[in-house]
Motif scaffolding. Structure first.
Motif, PDB file in Angstrom:
ATOM      1  N   LYS A 222      45.218  52.263  32.048  1.00 49.63           N
ATOM      2  CA  LYS A 222      44.972  50.846  32.255  1.00 49.63           C
ATOM      3  C   LYS A 222      43.633  50.460  31.651  1.00 49.63           C
ATOM      4  N   ILE A 223      43.592  49.350  30.933  1.00 46.62           N
ATOM      5  CA  ILE A 223      42.362  48.902  30.288  1.00 46.62           C
ATOM      6  C   ILE A 223      41.389  48.399  31.345  1.00 46.62           C
ATOM      7  N   ASN A 224      40.173  48.903  31.274  1.00 47.68           N
ATOM      8  CA  ASN A 224      39.121  48.452  32.190  1.00 47.68           C
ATOM      9  C   ASN A 224      38.797  46.993  31.919  1.00 47.68           C
ATOM     10  N   ASN A 225      38.485  46.246  32.990  1.00 45.16           N
ATOM     11  CA  ASN A 225      38.170  44.827  32.828  1.00 45.16           C
ATOM     12  C   ASN A 225      37.075  44.586  31.803  1.00 45.16           C
ATOM     13  N   GLU A 226      36.094  45.468  31.769  1.00 45.87           N
ATOM     14  CA  GLU A 226      34.971  45.268  30.855  1.00 45.87           C
ATOM     15  C   GLU A 226      35.375  45.439  29.393  1.00 45.87           C
ATOM     16  N   GLN A 227      36.552  45.996  29.140  1.00 39.91           N
ATOM     17  CA  GLN A 227      37.026  46.177  27.765  1.00 39.91           C
ATOM     18  C   GLN A 227      37.879  45.007  27.280  1.00 39.91           C
ATOM     19  N   GLY A 258      32.370  43.473  28.981  1.00 37.98           N
ATOM     20  CA  GLY A 258      31.236  44.350  29.246  1.00 37.98           C
ATOM     21  C   GLY A 258      30.035  44.018  28.371  1.00 37.98           C
TER      22      GLY A 258
END
Length: 342
Positions: A222-227, A258
């Protein structure tokens, strides 16, 4: 970099140029990357040349009719006595695979798959080719383990279904509910479900247990929010040791979230007034909850993303620390049309 040009525009521009040269295309149709056209034999090469002049990265190849016939998608078009006839077409490397008769699927699904295949072949074929195609149908369905007697029944059913299609009327007032049911023999087969479901407005279709999604694990995490890019985000203020603060800052960025948060952190550290957030933190000696920055919207289109940012600020006007000009052109009437994505 050359600008993107759709194939529809290339075709339109080519036709206009051909008309200026008094070259007529009697008929033309397109499906994805395949084009079928009826033109004079003497104009073929010139038409291809003009099509390929429109864009350097979009080039067409040519296939001419042979023995008065040419294939286009699933049909073979025959020219006979100034008339066009169609025949079902499949290339030599076609697998001829369908749901096998011995596979663990409900009979209704296997039957309908075969009937739809037969209907397709018959509907694409001129009467002159029906008998030859009937033999091809039998051969293909037999290869998929269907008994000969079943094949004859399926062909008859398909023919009768085609004859009755014009007499079918649809009652638009009936509201039907459709759902999928996993197929389990003697538990969710048609006979058992028919006894359980008495409501004629509920329609169901069987679906397989094993799907590709179930067999294979996710190849990507899952893609991190900051990415994430192209987002509208929210950062809360934590106040300070002796004072709590319920203010929030709403912003938008095209870059990774981010990267934008790191810029906010640097502005806060250096006590800059570059944004309403930095000014609020410097003036009140507060700290921001950067670790829990929240994504409200993801939108690739810049103008729409900027509008969403303004609407989010308007929606939280009582506690947003953003500047007044951030919502000058945003009507509060639209704020109720969006909701938070938690």
């Amino acid at each position: 970099m050359e600008p993107f040009t759709s194939k529809y525009k290339i075709i339109d521009d080519s036709i206009i140029e051909l008309r200026n040269k008094d070259i007529c295309i009697k008929y033309i149709t397109k499906y994805v990357d395949d084009i079928f056209a009826i033109v004079k034999t003497k104009d073929v090469e010139e038409i291809l040349k003009i099509f390929n002049q429109q864009h350097t990265k979009v080039q067409f190849t040519l296939e001419k009719e042979i023995d008065n016939k040419i294939a286009f998608l699933d049909i073979e078009i025959h020219k006979s006595e100034n008339k066009l006839k169609t025949n079902w077409y499949t290339n030599s490397v076609a697998s001829s695979r369908m749901i096998n008769f011995n596979s663990n699927y409900p009979w209704a699904l296997k039957k309908n798959t075969a009937i739809n295949f037969i209907t397709k072949v018959y509907s694409l074929s001129d009467p002159e080719f029906i008998e030859d195609n009937r033999a091809k149908i039998k051969n293909i369905v037999f290869k998929n383990a269907y008994p000969s007697g079943v094949i004859e029944t399926l062909i008859t059913t398909a023919i009768n279904k085609m004859k009755c299609n014009n007499n079918i009327t649809i009652n638009k007032n009936n509201t039907k509910t459709y759902t999928g049911v996993a197929y389990i023999p003697n538990l969710t087969d048609n006979k058992t479900l028919g006894k359980i479901i008495k409501n004629n407005n509920i329609c169901y279709a069987h679906k397989p247990h094993n799907t590709i999604r179930n067999i294979y694990t996710k190849s990507k995490g899952k893609i991190n929010n900051e990415q994430l890019h192209n987002v509208v985000y929210e950062i809360s203020c934590k106040g300070n040791e002796g004072e709590s603060c319920n203010k929030i800052y709403i912003g938008t960025t095209k870059r990774a979230l981010g990267t934008r948060i790191n810029e906010h952190k640097l502005d806060a550290k250096n006590k800059k007034n570059t944004t309403a957030l930095a000014q609020h933190l410097a003036t009140n000696n507060h700290t921001a909850d950067f670790a829990n920055a929240r994504i409200l919207d993801v939108e690739n289109r810049t103008r729409k993303r900027m509008t969403l940012e303004g609407l989010r600020i308007q929606q939280n006007i009582c506690k947003a620390m953003n500047y007044k000009e951030d919502v000058d052109n945003i009507s509060c009437a639209y704020a109720t049309a969006i909701t938070h994505n938690v």
